[in-house]
Design a protein around this motif. Structure first.
Motif, PDB file in Angstrom:
ATOM      1  N   GLU A 173       0.874  -1.176   0.000  1.00 28.48           N
ATOM      2  CA  GLU A 173       0.000   0.000   0.000  1.00 28.48           C
ATOM      3  C   GLU A 173       0.915   1.231   0.000  1.00 28.48           C
ATOM      4  O   GLU A 173       2.115   1.112   0.242  1.00 28.48           O
ATOM      5  CB  GLU A 173      -0.887   0.011   1.246  1.00 28.48           C
ATOM      6  N   ASP A 174       0.312   2.412  -0.256  1.00 30.06           N
ATOM      7  CA  ASP A 174       1.137   3.622  -0.273  1.00 30.06           C
ATOM      8  C   ASP A 174       1.421   4.045   1.166  1.00 30.06           C
ATOM      9  O   ASP A 174       0.505   4.335   1.924  1.00 30.06           O
ATOM     10  CB  ASP A 174       0.417   4.741  -1.030  1.00 30.06           C
ATOM     11  N   VAL A 175       2.684   4.048   1.540  1.00 28.20           N
ATOM     12  CA  VAL A 175       3.045   4.325   2.928  1.00 28.20           C
ATOM     13  C   VAL A 175       3.776   5.656   3.079  1.00 28.20           C
ATOM     14  O   VAL A 175       3.464   6.463   3.955  1.00 28.20           O
ATOM     15  CB  VAL A 175       3.913   3.173   3.501  1.00 28.20           C
ATOM     16  N   ASN A 176       4.760   5.915   2.167  1.00 27.09           N
ATOM     17  CA  ASN A 176       5.625   7.076   2.404  1.00 27.09           C
ATOM     18  C   ASN A 176       6.227   7.679   1.133  1.00 27.09           C
ATOM     19  O   ASN A 176       7.076   8.560   1.225  1.00 27.09           O
ATOM     20  CB  ASN A 176       6.762   6.671   3.356  1.00 27.09           C
ATOM     21  N   GLY A 177       5.798   7.181  -0.027  1.00 26.43           N
ATOM     22  CA  GLY A 177       6.361   7.696  -1.276  1.00 26.43           C
ATOM     23  C   GLY A 177       7.675   7.047  -1.659  1.00 26.43           C
ATOM     24  O   GLY A 177       8.410   7.544  -2.519  1.00 26.43           O
TER      25      GLY A 177
END
Lengths: 231, 80
Positions: A173-177
């Motif tokens: 999933e998108d966590v921090n780029g």
């Protein structure tokens, strides 16, 4: 004498997951040994090293930059050069990147927010020392808690790392780029790995997941194997 | 001898801190299209001359002060 393999956990000023890491390693069969950063040597019989999470030196200059120059890191470099398994968790990952023992660098999260929650990570390479207890493409649930976890390297380096199987974990999933959703990388020799998620906080189902135990138990297996190697 | 090292995020590198500063300046009514946040390191050191000081500081940058993957450096040596 204990027959458990010794796993050294290095404490830097500002480390705060060193004791959690030691506890979790003990829970999966290791004999943890806390090592102060000023120590020039690792304990005799060390089979693996963990660089724990935290905020060494208050993240001054760049995360991990000052800690990468600690006396204990000279010992860790020697240990890594001799093939010893080294795992860097969160700040430990940042330290290994700054020490140039791992490719890339960890940058501030794209959203500029500290992220602290359970996340899904996918095992991209289940053949490494650290992921041998996982299956390929297995999804693990492990918490993250960091403000600077966006892994970055030149695109060409990422392509090379992917081709060599050095991208070991990716976020589900998108966590921090993080570039390429990279959550964990390994060095070319295959004995030094860093990851932003905290496996030491996921070794008991009571705390939501025991998936981190798979990585730490594999590290303990590797520590036992390394201890058997004649010096 | 006095010197200053300016460390900047390299061109093209995402700078979330700079973006946050730019957004905040915008909220204050300033018409700023870009802000990039770097670091200033003031040094005092012993060196026989400006060239030697510069060479030493270049080594400092390579070994600690900047990460060449993401940062560029500008070294200013006070020659007086």
């Amino acid at each position: 004498m204990s027959s458990r393999p010794v796993v050294a956990v290095v404490t830097f000023p500002g480390s705060n997951d060193d004791r959690d890491a030691a506890w979790a390693l003990g829970a999966v069969g290791a004999e943890p040994a806390l090592v102060w950063h000023e120590e020039p040597e690792l304990p005799a019989g060390t089979g693996a090293v963990v660089l724990p999470g935290g905020f060494s030196y208050g993240d001054y200059l760049r995360t991990g930059a000052i800690a990468s120059l600690a006396p204990a890191m000279t010992a860790v470099r020697r240990f890594a050069a001799s093939g010893g398994p080294v795992l860097g968790i969160c700040n430990g990952f940042q330290i290994l990147c700054e020490a140039r023992l791992l490719p890339g660098v960890l940058r501030p999260n794209r959203q500029l927010e500290f992220v602290c929650r359970d996340i899904r990570v996918r095992v991209e390479n289940a053949e490494t020392l650290f992921t041998r207890r996982c299956s390929a493409d297995q999804e693990l649930v492990i918490p993250v808690k960091h403000g600077e976890g966006a892994w970055y390297a030149d695109e060409a380096i990422l392509v090379q790392l992917v081709a060599r199987g050095q991208v070991v974990l990716r976020y589900g999933e998108d966590v921090n780029g993080s570039l390429g959703s990279v959550a964990g990388v390994i060095n070319e020799a295959g004995n030094v790995m860093g990851l932003m998620p905290h496996p030491e906080h996921a070794v008991d189902p009571l705390l939501g997941s025991a998936d981190g135990g798979l990585l730490l138990a594999a590290l303990v297996d590797a520590a036992a194997a390394h201890t058997l190697v004649p010096a | 001898m006095k010197a200053t090292v300016l460390v900047r995020p390299k061109q093209g590198i995402l700078d979330p801190q700079g973006d946050a500063v730019q957004h905040s300046l915008h909220k204050l009514g300033f018409d700023v299209s870009t802000a990039r946040v770097g670091r200033v390191i003031d040094l005092e050191l012993e060196a026989p001359g400006v060239d030697e000081a510069r060479a030493t500081i270049e080594r400092m940058c390579a070994e600690l002060l900047a990460n060449p993957l993401i940062e560029s450096v500008e070294i200013q040596v006070d020659g007086s």
